[in-house]
Motif scaffolding. Sequence first.
Motif: not given
Length: 300
Positions: A275-282
């Motif tokens: 989720f973090c890699r998909t939604c929060l990272l540049e």
Amino acid sequence: MSNNLPERASASELATPRMDALPGLVRLAATSWLRTAEWSVVAGVRTTRKVLSVATNPASALDLVAGVAQAGSIFGDVAKAVGSGVSLPQAVIQVSASLGGGANGSAPAIGAPQAAAARREIEIQQSLREQGQALLARSRDVWNTEQGHPAYSRIPSEMAPDEGRILLLLLRGGPQPAVDVRTGGAIGMVSSQLIAPGLNMIGPRAGVRYLDQVPSYLNNLFRLGLIWFSREQLRDPLEYQVVEAQPDVLAAMHSVRSHKVVRRSIHLTPFGEDFCRTCLLEPNEDISALPEHQAPQDLD
């Protein structure tokens, strides 16, 4: 002979008002002993119509079952009263009174709420089954290009802005240390009591706006399946030395005569990492340089 006829007529007339005041099903029971043949024909026609209705509309089966159960209960009560020596008209009147009919002589709708609830349950199950079939149809579609989990579009609406900062800290900074302060000493070896659970420095490290809400933030992220709390401690003991020097940890230690500190850790779940890699990272950020998290092994 002629003197008896008026008496019979007056008895019938006296019974008629009582009969008219009975509820529908009870009135049917009272008149059936006078009109057996006619009742049989009408009941047969109505039953046939009910069966045809059920065949074309399965939802009407619930109404039929409720009606049969209600009628069976009423006729059973009438039969018990007659078997105990009460006359049939008097038994019908007693059963009518026990049903608590209104002033208009209509019986209460027994079983209607249950039937409505059962109908709603059937509709919900049918809707869920249709959604499941649509899901399986998409899984068989070789041209389907869906990549991100469907829940990803819902999760941000259930998160506070500070919780996004916490996730980025866990993603980029790796698992975070946490400690439990418990009673120690000789008594603590037998029965240790928890003084302060899950103390950590996630709030200051993540730069959250509301530090006092960090426990609630972590509980919500755990509820969403994004983080988990491990019993295992991190490999670097220096991480815990910084945490154990914090004022809240020291206050918990000094609140009891003897204490002990249990070291734990907080991790992202595999679902949370994705989720973090998909939604929060540049988009251009290198994910290969991100630290690793342990897969959940327990939920304590």
